[in-house]
Design an enzyme around this catalytic site. Structure first.
Site, PDB file in Angstrom:
ATOM      1  N   HIS A 305       0.670  -1.286  -0.022  1.00  0.00           N
ATOM      2  CA  HIS A 305      -0.036   0.011   0.037  1.00  0.00           C
ATOM      3  C   HIS A 305       0.844   1.190   0.106  1.00  0.00           C
ATOM      4  CE1 HIS A 305      -3.580  -2.427   0.295  1.00  0.00           C
ATOM      5  NE2 HIS A 305      -3.378  -2.745   1.541  1.00  0.00           N
ATOM      6  N   VAL A 335      -2.536  -1.991   6.142  1.00  0.00           N
ATOM      7  CA  VAL A 335      -1.296  -2.741   5.797  1.00  0.00           C
ATOM      8  C   VAL A 335      -1.374  -4.078   6.962  1.00  0.00           C
ATOM      9  CG1 VAL A 335       1.174  -2.784   5.963  1.00  0.00           C
ATOM     10  CG2 VAL A 335       0.146  -0.850   5.152  1.00  0.00           C
TER      11      VAL A 335
END
Length: 431
Positions: A305, A335
């Site tokens: 990400h 995450v």
């Protein structure tokens, strides 16, 4: 029933692919997850039996009780401080929603109170149900213990995390987005509600949304957050917000702010203006601690990400507001790994900045994000790709202890711990 499960697996796989196409920022390969769990309605329960019960705070002395029944039933909660003896009854509202061909059960929403702090209440949902639940209200003052976990989903790891949470004697759970991982498949919202009910019915769960709550489907369903807004009603009205996607509340000397990573956040947006006003109203003599939750992390040294707008642009827009207000801690999810940063502002260590903590590792089906950027940035203090949960115990106006517990062979192992000092008590960081 077997055919229903097979259909759910097929459609869930399709939804995961579609969801990835529409919500994936920088895609990456995750390791295999644990098995998915689908929680059925208890066979002996009839269609008027309350299920998916969860609680949340409203103001400083009220609680919202939310539950679902298949058939229409009274939206009423009876409660008292002794088991089986209900001294008060309160009526609420009932709603439903549609998503493509799915029609939800009847969602009941009742606000009860005023309630006594740090007290166990026994309650019953719907007048025709004999099932009793109980919850404990948060304390009115320090100490208070929060559990923080993100990206829960409903897998074997989720089950382990919930078991650990249930043993932690916490006062309130904070969740920075990605709850059910239904991803368009609405029966998975029902399964998630049943999965978390044993925990969420006993302590208030305060949540914000993540990317898996968006659930937009091209052409056929273009309204985002339909299921999330209908099922998880948070106290946004009380904080002056006009959206269930961002709000704030006070509890036991802590001001908690929930922000929306997936709604507008630029300087002209309603969320930005609301946050600016909310931060300006904080009285640090009454709430010495300020905690913020977002979904997409502003600081992240995992390879997962990286470069997403919800992280990069939101940080550019709002980081200055949090810094000037001397926010103590910022929790994020997204995450699927754990990471704790030092106090930081504009990518540099700053003793007056928040501590940023990523805790998107509750137990989701997508697996862990195992790869970190090498070398480790100096501002990143501890990082580990394991499932688990965190506990923030605010002891008094000046000190709090944060501990992260990883799920190590299904045993909760304290893996990272730090004592924090509130910025409101720091002479160098006075506003």
């Amino acid at each position: 029933m077997a055919r229903q499960r097979q259909l759910l697996v097929v459609v869930s796989t399709f939804a995961l692919i579609v969801g990835g196409l529409f919500s994936c920022g920088v895609c990456y390969t995750r390791p295999p997850p644990r098995e998915n769990i689908y929680v059925q309605q208890i066979e002996k329960d009839d269609d008027s039996t309350p299920q998916q019960v969860h609680t949340s705070v409203v103001g400083e002395n009220k609680m919202r009780i939310t539950w679902i029944t298949k058939n229409l039933a009274p939206a009423i909660v009876s409660y008292g401080t002794s088991s089986g003896q209900y001294t008060t009854s309160v009526n609420g509202v009932t709603s439903t929603y549609r998503y493509l061909t799915y029609k939800s059960g009847h969602i009941h929403d009742v606000v009860i109170g005023p309630l006594t702090p740090n007290t166990v209440y026994y309650y019953r949902c719907s007048s025709n149900s004999a099932r009793e639940y109980s919850f404990k209200t948060p304390p009115a003052q320090f100490p208070i213990k929060f559990v923080v976990t993100g990206d829960l989903g409903q897998t074997g790891w989720t089950k382990t995390t919930l078991e650990h949470i249930s043993k932690s004697e916490y006062d309130m759970l904070l969740l920075p987005g990605d709850l059910s991982y239904a991803d368009l498949i609405q029966p998975l919202w029902d399964s998630f509600g049943r999965l978390v009910e044993p925990v969420a019915s006993q302590r208030p769960w305060m949540v914000t949304q993540g990317n898996h709550e968006v659930e937009k489907f091209p052409v056929l369903h273009t309204t985002p957050f339909t299921a999330y807004n209908a099922r998880w009603h948070m106290p946004f009205e009380e904080s002056g917000s006009y959206s269930n996607l961002y709000y704030s509340f006070n509890v036991a000397g802590v001001h908690v702010i929930m922000l929306g990573s997936y709604t507008d956040f630029d300087s002209n947006s309603p969320q930005y203006k609301w946050l600016q006003a909310d931060l300006g109203k904080i009285d640090r003599s009454k709430t010495p601690w300020v905690v913020v939750l977002i979904h997409a992390p502003w600081y992240n040294s995992n390879t997962a990400h990286q470069g997403e707008s919800e992280s990069v642009d939101m940080k550019k827009s709002m980081e200055g507001l949090l810094y000037q207000a001397r926010v103590d801690v910022v929790f994020a999810g997204h995450v699927h790994a754990y990471e704790r940063f030092t106090r930081v502002y504009q990518d540099k260590a700053d003793n007056c900045g928040p501590v940023y903590i990523t805790i998107g590792d509750g137990g989701n089906r997508e697996g862990l994000a195992r790869e970190y950027i090498d070398p480790k940035p100096e501002i990143s203090i501890f990082r580990e790709p394991s499932f688990g949960h965190g506990q923030l115990e605010v002891v008094n106006a000046t000190h709090a202890q944060w501990t992260w517990h990883r799920n190590d062979n299904d045993e909760q192992v304290p893996s990272d711990s730090i004592w924090l000092t509130s910025l409101s008590s720091s002479p160098a960081c006075k506003i």
